[in-house]
Design a protein around this motif. Sequence first.
Motif, PDB file in Angstrom:
ATOM      1  N   VAL A 185       1.884   7.090  15.666  1.00 62.94           N
ATOM      2  CA  VAL A 185       1.271   7.633  14.563  1.00 62.94           C
ATOM      3  C   VAL A 185       0.413   6.279  14.031  1.00 62.94           C
ATOM      4  O   VAL A 185       0.950   5.143  13.936  1.00 62.94           O
ATOM      5  CB  VAL A 185       2.214   7.813  13.602  1.00 62.94           C
ATOM      6  CG1 VAL A 185       1.930   8.194  12.107  1.00 62.94           C
ATOM      7  CG2 VAL A 185       3.598   8.865  13.938  1.00 62.94           C
TER       8      VAL A 185
ATOM      9  N   GLY B  14     -10.368   2.200   9.040  1.00 63.34           N
ATOM     10  CA  GLY B  14      -9.732   3.110  10.126  1.00 63.34           C
ATOM     11  C   GLY B  14      -9.368   4.240   9.405  1.00 63.34           C
ATOM     12  O   GLY B  14      -9.388   5.403   9.848  1.00 63.34           O
ATOM     13  N   GLY B  15      -8.413   4.031   8.471  1.00 67.08           N
ATOM     14  CA  GLY B  15      -7.928   5.177   7.494  1.00 67.08           C
ATOM     15  C   GLY B  15      -8.916   6.041   6.971  1.00 67.08           C
ATOM     16  O   GLY B  15      -8.756   7.287   7.030  1.00 67.08           O
ATOM     17  N   ALA B  16      -9.914   5.322   6.458  1.00 59.42           N
ATOM     18  CA  ALA B  16     -11.042   6.110   5.870  1.00 59.42           C
ATOM     19  C   ALA B  16     -11.890   6.892   6.996  1.00 59.42           C
ATOM     20  O   ALA B  16     -12.055   8.184   6.292  1.00 59.42           O
ATOM     21  CB  ALA B  16     -12.030   5.293   5.045  1.00 59.42           C
TER      22      ALA B  16
ATOM     23  N   VAL C  77      -8.956   4.816  16.077  1.00 58.83           N
ATOM     24  CA  VAL C  77     -10.370   4.295  15.780  1.00 58.83           C
ATOM     25  C   VAL C  77      -9.876   2.753  15.795  1.00 58.83           C
ATOM     26  O   VAL C  77      -9.036   2.352  14.965  1.00 58.83           O
ATOM     27  CB  VAL C  77     -10.797   4.890  14.653  1.00 58.83           C
ATOM     28  CG1 VAL C  77     -12.082   3.987  14.181  1.00 58.83           C
ATOM     29  CG2 VAL C  77     -11.117   6.377  14.600  1.00 58.83           C
TER      30      VAL C  77
ATOM     31  N   PHE D 198      -1.611   4.073  11.670  1.00 59.47           N
ATOM     32  CA  PHE D 198      -1.559   3.509  10.494  1.00 59.47           C
ATOM     33  C   PHE D 198      -2.439   2.552  10.107  1.00 59.47           C
ATOM     34  O   PHE D 198      -2.456   1.512  10.839  1.00 59.47           O
ATOM     35  CB  PHE D 198      -0.008   2.861  10.220  1.00 59.47           C
ATOM     36  CG  PHE D 198       0.497   2.745   9.033  1.00 59.47           C
ATOM     37  CD1 PHE D 198       1.240   3.679   8.122  1.00 59.47           C
ATOM     38  CD2 PHE D 198       0.408   1.491   8.448  1.00 59.47           C
ATOM     39  CE1 PHE D 198       1.664   3.336   7.078  1.00 59.47           C
ATOM     40  CE2 PHE D 198       0.784   1.184   7.213  1.00 59.47           C
ATOM     41  CZ  PHE D 198       1.472   2.333   6.496  1.00 59.47           C
TER      42      PHE D 198
ATOM     43  N   SER E 154      -8.632   3.902  -4.434  1.00 60.42           N
ATOM     44  CA  SER E 154      -7.428   3.259  -3.465  1.00 60.42           C
ATOM     45  C   SER E 154      -8.370   2.079  -2.441  1.00 60.42           C
ATOM     46  O   SER E 154      -7.708   1.678  -1.559  1.00 60.42           O
ATOM     47  CB  SER E 154      -6.840   4.256  -2.433  1.00 60.42           C
ATOM     48  OG  SER E 154      -7.672   4.985  -1.922  1.00 60.42           O
TER      49      SER E 154
ATOM     50  N   ARG F  72      -8.073   1.441   4.295  1.00 57.66           N
ATOM     51  CA  ARG F  72      -8.817   0.378   5.390  1.00 57.66           C
ATOM     52  C   ARG F  72      -9.695   1.431   6.206  1.00 57.66           C
ATOM     53  O   ARG F  72      -9.464   2.691   6.116  1.00 57.66           O
ATOM     54  CB  ARG F  72      -7.946  -0.235   6.358  1.00 57.66           C
ATOM     55  CG  ARG F  72      -6.500  -0.758   5.557  1.00 57.66           C
ATOM     56  CD  ARG F  72      -6.301  -2.134   6.239  1.00 57.66           C
ATOM     57  NE  ARG F  72      -5.329  -2.701   5.386  1.00 57.66           N
ATOM     58  CZ  ARG F  72      -4.846  -3.830   5.759  1.00 57.66           C
ATOM     59  NH1 ARG F  72      -5.329  -4.790   6.503  1.00 57.66           N
ATOM     60  NH2 ARG F  72      -3.954  -4.644   4.613  1.00 57.66           N
TER      61      ARG F  72
ATOM     62  N   VAL G 112      -3.003  -0.578  12.698  1.00 53.54           N
ATOM     63  CA  VAL G 112      -4.209  -1.315  13.208  1.00 53.54           C
ATOM     64  C   VAL G 112      -4.583  -2.629  12.083  1.00 53.54           C
ATOM     65  O   VAL G 112      -5.860  -3.190  11.998  1.00 53.54           O
ATOM     66  CB  VAL G 112      -5.667  -0.333  13.145  1.00 53.54           C
ATOM     67  CG1 VAL G 112      -5.315   0.825  14.028  1.00 53.54           C
ATOM     68  CG2 VAL G 112      -5.700   0.244  11.612  1.00 53.54           C
TER      69      VAL G 112
ATOM     70  N   ALA H  81     -11.066  -1.518  12.551  1.00 55.71           N
ATOM     71  CA  ALA H  81     -10.485  -0.493  11.688  1.00 55.71           C
ATOM     72  C   ALA H  81      -9.524  -0.892  10.626  1.00 55.71           C
ATOM     73  O   ALA H  81      -9.058  -0.284   9.687  1.00 55.71           O
ATOM     74  CB  ALA H  81      -9.481   0.525  12.752  1.00 55.71           C
TER      75      ALA H  81
HETATM   76  C1  LIG Z   1      -5.005   5.940  -5.990  1.00 53.01           C
HETATM   77  C2  LIG Z   1      -5.680   6.670  -4.812  1.00 53.01           C
HETATM   78  C3  LIG Z   1      -6.773   7.255  -4.954  1.00 53.01           C
HETATM   79  C4  LIG Z   1      -7.412   7.877  -3.952  1.00 53.01           C
HETATM   80  N1  LIG Z   1      -8.622   8.546  -3.949  1.00 53.01           N
HETATM   81  C5  LIG Z   1      -9.287   9.024  -2.896  1.00 53.01           C
HETATM   82  C6  LIG Z   1     -10.524   9.771  -3.080  1.00 53.01           C
HETATM   83  O1  LIG Z   1     -11.134   9.695  -4.087  1.00 53.01           O
HETATM   84  N2  LIG Z   1     -11.040  10.246  -2.024  1.00 53.01           N
HETATM   85  C7  LIG Z   1     -10.415  10.485  -1.067  1.00 53.01           C
HETATM   86  O2  LIG Z   1     -11.112  10.891  -0.001  1.00 53.01           O
HETATM   87  N3  LIG Z   1      -9.218   9.863  -0.661  1.00 53.01           N
HETATM   88  C8  LIG Z   1      -8.426   9.210  -1.817  1.00 53.01           C
HETATM   89  N4  LIG Z   1      -7.198   8.751  -1.647  1.00 53.01           N
HETATM   90  C9  LIG Z   1      -6.545   8.997  -0.290  1.00 53.01           C
HETATM   91  C10 LIG Z   1      -6.489   7.552   0.659  1.00 53.01           C
HETATM   92  O3  LIG Z   1      -6.931   6.748  -0.100  1.00 53.01           O
HETATM   93  C11 LIG Z   1      -7.688   8.038   1.835  1.00 53.01           C
HETATM   94  O4  LIG Z   1      -7.226   9.163   2.288  1.00 53.01           O
HETATM   95  C12 LIG Z   1      -7.895   6.963   2.699  1.00 53.01           C
HETATM   96  O5  LIG Z   1      -9.036   7.177   3.383  1.00 53.01           O
HETATM   97  C13 LIG Z   1      -6.774   6.542   3.442  1.00 53.01           C
HETATM   98  O6  LIG Z   1      -6.912   5.335   4.169  1.00 53.01           O
HETATM   99  P1  LIG Z   1      -5.715   4.434   4.557  1.00 53.01           P
HETATM  100  O7  LIG Z   1      -6.331   3.147   5.481  1.00 53.01           O
HETATM  101  O8  LIG Z   1      -4.767   4.078   3.601  1.00 53.01           O
HETATM  102  O9  LIG Z   1      -5.146   5.294   5.680  1.00 53.01           O
HETATM  103  P2  LIG Z   1      -3.608   5.702   6.336  1.00 53.01           P
HETATM  104  O10 LIG Z   1      -2.855   6.247   4.945  1.00 53.01           O
HETATM  105  O11 LIG Z   1      -2.973   4.628   6.667  1.00 53.01           O
HETATM  106  O12 LIG Z   1      -3.861   6.801   7.254  1.00 53.01           O
HETATM  107  C14 LIG Z   1      -4.361   8.198   6.852  1.00 53.01           C
HETATM  108  C15 LIG Z   1      -4.542   8.980   8.254  1.00 53.01           C
HETATM  109  O13 LIG Z   1      -5.361   8.355   9.092  1.00 53.01           O
HETATM  110  C16 LIG Z   1      -4.709   8.154  10.399  1.00 53.01           C
HETATM  111  N5  LIG Z   1      -5.216   6.907  10.771  1.00 53.01           N
HETATM  112  C17 LIG Z   1      -5.327   5.522  10.015  1.00 53.01           C
HETATM  113  N6  LIG Z   1      -5.927   4.772  10.759  1.00 53.01           N
HETATM  114  C18 LIG Z   1      -6.253   5.220  11.841  1.00 53.01           C
HETATM  115  C19 LIG Z   1      -7.053   4.761  13.122  1.00 53.01           C
HETATM  116  N7  LIG Z   1      -7.318   3.429  13.115  1.00 53.01           N
HETATM  117  N8  LIG Z   1      -7.336   5.552  13.907  1.00 53.01           N
HETATM  118  C20 LIG Z   1      -6.880   6.827  13.971  1.00 53.01           C
HETATM  119  N9  LIG Z   1      -6.245   7.502  12.832  1.00 53.01           N
HETATM  120  C21 LIG Z   1      -6.099   6.639  11.673  1.00 53.01           C
HETATM  121  C22 LIG Z   1      -3.326   8.110  10.001  1.00 53.01           C
HETATM  122  O14 LIG Z   1      -2.374   8.549  11.048  1.00 53.01           O
HETATM  123  C23 LIG Z   1      -3.317   9.067   8.794  1.00 53.01           C
HETATM  124  O15 LIG Z   1      -3.252  10.603   9.569  1.00 53.01           O
HETATM  125  C24 LIG Z   1      -6.783   8.073  -2.755  1.00 53.01           C
HETATM  126  C25 LIG Z   1      -5.510   7.572  -2.582  1.00 53.01           C
HETATM  127  C26 LIG Z   1      -4.891   6.843  -3.674  1.00 53.01           C
HETATM  128  C27 LIG Z   1      -3.465   6.236  -3.573  1.00 53.01           C
END
Ligand SMILES: Cc1cc2nc3c(=O)[nH]c(=O)nc-3n(C[C@H](O)[C@H](O)[C@H](O)COP(=O)(O)OP(=O)(O)OC[C@H]3O[C@@H](n4cnc5c(N)ncnc54)[C@H](O)[C@@H]3O)c2cc1C
Length: 460
Positions: free
Chosen positions: A66, A142-144, A206, A68, A135, A140, A91, A111
């Motif tokens: 998974v 990679g997550g975006a 990624v 993260f 957020s 990060r 990552v 990432a």
């Molecule tokens: C207060 C708040 C506001 C938010 N506003 C928005 C908004 O306006 N628009 C929006 O789109 N989202 C929003 N989000 C949701 C979230 O922030 C986004 O989805 C963000 O892109 C997730 O990034 P993360 O790094 O936290 O990813 P994570 O939560 O760590 O992972 C998200 C997904 O991506 C996968 N993943 C993570 N890293 C990698 C990698 N390197 N390679 C492959 N897969 C990977 C994970 O397995 C999981 O499926 C919000 C969340 C919060 C808490």
Amino acid sequence: MARGLAQLRGVLGERGVLDPGAAAAGFVRDERGLLPARPAAVLRPRSTAEVAAALRVCAEHRIPVVPFAGGTGLVGGAIPLGDRTQVVLSVRALDRIREVDPADFSLTAEAGCVLTDVQRAAEEHGLAFPLRLASEGSARLGGAIATNAGGSNVLRYGMTRELVLGLEAVLPDGRIWHGLRRLRKDNTGYDLKQLLIGSEGTLGVVTAATVRLVPRARHHAVALLALPGLDAVTALLALAREVLADRLTALELFSRTGLDLLTRQLGARDPFARPHPRYLLVEATGTRDPVGLADQLREFLAEALERGLAADALPALDGPQARAFWALREGLPEAEKRAGGAVKHDVGVPLGALAEFVAAAEEQVARAFPGTVVNAFGHVGDGNVHFNVLGAGERAAEVSAAVYRLVAQWEGTVSAEHGIGVLKRDALAYTRDPLELELLRTVKQALDPLGIMNPGKLLP
Ligand SMILES: Cc1cc2nc3c(=O)[nH]c(=O)nc-3n(C[C@H](O)[C@H](O)[C@H](O)COP(=O)(O)OP(=O)(O)OC[C@H]3O[C@@H](n4cnc5c(N)ncnc54)[C@H](O)[C@@H]3O)c2cc1C
């Protein structure tokens, strides 16, 4: 699993593999507190080569992985399923900005970079990385990319999908795809990076990306409009696009219900003298000519008032007031949380149908589920509404089914920007037809034949 974990310790070192206790107590937890997180281990590779080595071991031992990053995802995508049957691969240690190329308007970063660090690196060169999420201080890169994140600048700059020029990724068998291209035009067949963008960790990891930068906006013109009702929304969107043209950056709608939540739960102040049914936050930005920008906003507000599309309008006079207007919009999720939480639906419908959809859905939910309160708000310039229902209690699943049926009726989507993860997996079939689902599974099978990448996510 035990032999695989021992081998992973061999390639990542003792500190590169956290045991479940430390992992659970550490950073792997569901942002919304809906899912338990019980990983078999947390892997912490420090380089693309280490990610590749880890995935080779996982493939050999058929260990589900998974990915993260920031852990801010709202659909449980980064949370392992089962009890110690999947490993989390963080990552976060891949956190280098590799290059900023101002002449090319591009930036290459790993990432694990926090989005605000990517933004800052661009700003140091007088440029901007225009992905803007509430957020962004934790999410990060990679997550975006894996979630194809949206946010409040999509109207002008598009989703993450449109901001990525190239990717570096590790495939499920451990091979590294070096796709960090920087081309604006590259018409050479299937666009492989687009498969990985929005794939939520189900096709690979990624490890780095080259993203598009834009000139940094130096001037912001913000206003808050009080609307007489939803009927005004479609005409206001058209007017804003016409008058503010490509300077229009954000259009955010919220309702009286939302403002009441903000005043009650967060002590916010109602900026208007009397209550109104809906509110629209408008932002336009420019690189030069602040006077021209302010004039354009004034012209928009004057015409909106004259045509009766707005009952009142407040231009922000300075930075603090603009931030105060934004704080209202951005405070809505927190206000909902303090009011006991909501069943959330991040849905999208065609632009022209938005007002009609919200009105009909609010009416039908109120009728079918007495005692519930709908708080509908969001990035309406993109047809994206957070249709959140408070007070659903035990009826949460029924409420969601009713909302998704309406979304399908309006030819919309069950997820405009948060993705599918595990929480929306069963909702996917409302708006994706059987052939599309079959094609999605075909792609998954082709890239991840062993099915080790984030199993149980995205695909029903
Ligand atoms: C207060 C708040 C506001 C938010 N506003 C928005 C908004 O306006 N628009 C929006 O789109 N989202 C929003 N989000 C949701 C979230 O922030 C986004 O989805 C963000 O892109 C997730 O990034 P993360 O790094 O936290 O990813 P994570 O939560 O760590 O992972 C998200 C997904 O991506 C996968 N993943 C993570 N890293 C990698 C990698 N390197 N390679 C492959 N897969 C990977 C994970 O397995 C999981 O499926 C919000 C969340 C919060 C808490």
